[in-house]
Design an enzyme around this catalytic site. Sequence first.
Site, PDB file in Angstrom:
ATOM      1  N   HIS A   1      -4.641  -4.247  -2.174  1.00 40.90           N
ATOM      2  CA  HIS A   1      -5.036  -3.821  -0.830  1.00 40.90           C
ATOM      3  C   HIS A   1      -5.191  -2.314  -0.734  1.00 40.90           C
ATOM      4  O   HIS A   1      -5.111  -1.736   0.337  1.00 40.90           O
ATOM      5  CB  HIS A   1      -4.016  -4.326   0.215  1.00 40.90           C
ATOM      6  CG  HIS A   1      -3.980  -5.821   0.322  1.00 40.90           C
ATOM      7  ND1 HIS A   1      -3.052  -6.501   1.064  1.00 40.90           N
ATOM      8  CD2 HIS A   1      -4.770  -6.779  -0.242  1.00 40.90           C
ATOM      9  CE1 HIS A   1      -3.271  -7.807   0.952  1.00 40.90           C
ATOM     10  NE2 HIS A   1      -4.301  -7.998   0.161  1.00 40.90           N
TER      11      HIS A   1
ATOM     12  N   ILE B   1       0.829  -1.215   0.000  1.00 38.65           N
ATOM     13  CA  ILE B   1       0.000   0.000   0.000  1.00 38.65           C
ATOM     14  C   ILE B   1       0.857   1.256   0.000  1.00 38.65           C
ATOM     15  O   ILE B   1       0.363   2.354   0.192  1.00 38.65           O
ATOM     16  CB  ILE B   1      -0.920   0.018   1.249  1.00 38.65           C
ATOM     17  CG1 ILE B   1      -0.089  -0.115   2.535  1.00 38.65           C
ATOM     18  CG2 ILE B   1      -1.953  -1.095   1.180  1.00 38.65           C
ATOM     19  CD1 ILE B   1      -0.882   0.126   3.806  1.00 38.65           C
TER      20      ILE B   1
END
Length: 258
Positions: A123, A105
């Site tokens: 994600h 991320i």
Amino acid sequence: MTKQIEEVARLILTSKRIVIFAGAGLSTESGIPDFRSPGGVWDRYDPEDFSFQNFLSSEASREKYWQMATEMYGPMKKAQPNLAHLAIAEMEGLGKLDCVITQNIDGLHFKAGNSEDKVIQLHGTAMVVSCLTCGKRYDRDEIQERLRKGLKAPYCDDCRGPLKPATISFGQSMPEKETQEAYHRSSLSDLFVVIGSSLVVQPAASMPLVAKRNGAKLVIINRDPTSYDDMADLVIHGQAGPIMESILKEVKKGLNNP
Ligand SMILES: [Zn+2]
């Protein structure tokens, strides 16, 4: 290891749809702490407190969430892409990358030079904050600045909905579009390269399987053995950065002397 590196380079040179699957190992090699390891954030905070349901439930839990999220964001913002990120970005430049499917991320693939349409962030991303009500997106730094000035839980300028980093939290479902796209690209790939993932988190862990079933060659580059090593065509255990740098060198040699 030289022989394995040459072999991966040969696979890259002869393949047309190369999908890279990037795991947490890539982030830790850039100095981003693994928050699940001892001494990490989860030692001081209870992950249950940070579930999506909890976030929605009260102002107090949103404040707590943002306190933790701020702590995690610091090292992420400072982190620089490592040799593996740079090699993957270079593969795009050489026309040797269909896409990167990433579990990370931290936005480091973009810092390394990959373009938006080549990276599938399974994600989500910590670099963006989004409104849970209307979907409006904000730059993360802009929101962090509001927190620095004393705000404890930010709300949307347009609709007053709660703002949350655009990452997938515990209890939050996987992003549908990205997940489907990742499966689709995996199934069409002719070379699937796992880098820095032990392939334990589902559904991501099943993507190499999908690729392999549809005829792709499977390469795994990871520090530790994975449960997919047996079915892989090639496995290299070690640090992703230096290994990817060596592979890229071989690929470029091959491109210059076909
Ligand atoms: Zn909104």
